[in-house]
Design a protein around this motif. Sequence first.
Motif, PDB file in Angstrom:
ATOM      1  N   PRO A   1       0.798  -1.237   0.000  1.00 20.76           N
ATOM      2  CA  PRO A   1       0.000   0.000   0.000  1.00 20.76           C
ATOM      3  C   PRO A   1       0.830   1.286   0.000  1.00 20.76           C
ATOM      4  O   PRO A   1       0.352   2.328  -0.434  1.00 20.76           O
ATOM      5  CB  PRO A   1      -0.824  -0.123   1.281  1.00 20.76           C
ATOM      6  N   ASP A   2       2.074   1.229   0.468  1.00 27.82           N
ATOM      7  CA  ASP A   2       2.933   2.409   0.460  1.00 27.82           C
ATOM      8  C   ASP A   2       3.740   2.536  -0.827  1.00 27.82           C
ATOM      9  O   ASP A   2       4.528   3.462  -0.981  1.00 27.82           O
ATOM     10  CB  ASP A   2       3.904   2.372   1.650  1.00 27.82           C
ATOM     11  N   GLY A   3       3.593   1.585  -1.743  1.00 30.35           N
ATOM     12  CA  GLY A   3       4.308   1.630  -3.010  1.00 30.35           C
ATOM     13  C   GLY A   3       5.628   0.888  -3.011  1.00 30.35           C
ATOM     14  O   GLY A   3       6.311   0.853  -4.025  1.00 30.35           O
ATOM     15  N   HIS A   4       6.016   0.305  -1.871  1.00 34.60           N
ATOM     16  CA  HIS A   4       7.243  -0.483  -1.843  1.00 34.60           C
ATOM     17  C   HIS A   4       7.015  -1.765  -2.632  1.00 34.60           C
ATOM     18  O   HIS A   4       5.917  -2.316  -2.656  1.00 34.60           O
ATOM     19  CB  HIS A   4       7.664  -0.789  -0.407  1.00 34.60           C
ATOM     20  N   ARG A   5       8.063  -2.251  -3.269  1.00 33.52           N
ATOM     21  CA  ARG A   5       7.940  -3.368  -4.197  1.00 33.52           C
ATOM     22  C   ARG A   5       8.409  -4.664  -3.560  1.00 33.52           C
ATOM     23  O   ARG A   5       9.424  -4.696  -2.875  1.00 33.52           O
ATOM     24  CB  ARG A   5       8.751  -3.047  -5.447  1.00 33.52           C
TER      25      ARG A   5
END
Length: 87
Positions: free
Chosen positions: A74-78
Amino acid sequence: TSFTLSGGTYLELIQQNTLDVLSTVGGGAVELCFDAASREEVEQTHDRWVALGLTSLEAPTDVRFGYTALVADPDGHRLRILLSPQR
């Protein structure tokens, strides 16, 4: 560049504009890569992550460094699952 760490873990620093799937997260972003033992594990892990609500960025596919899938939290970390060609 890639750094081999203890226990078979490695740290890779990759210039963002050379990524196959470009990141949209700025400073402080990370991509964690998990080693898979089979193509099936890559596919099952990707499906499980998507079922948990993570965003699929790359469905299981063959790329230059192995068979992989990529999701974003959800925070955009992959999060990447990878079967490397050495397996």
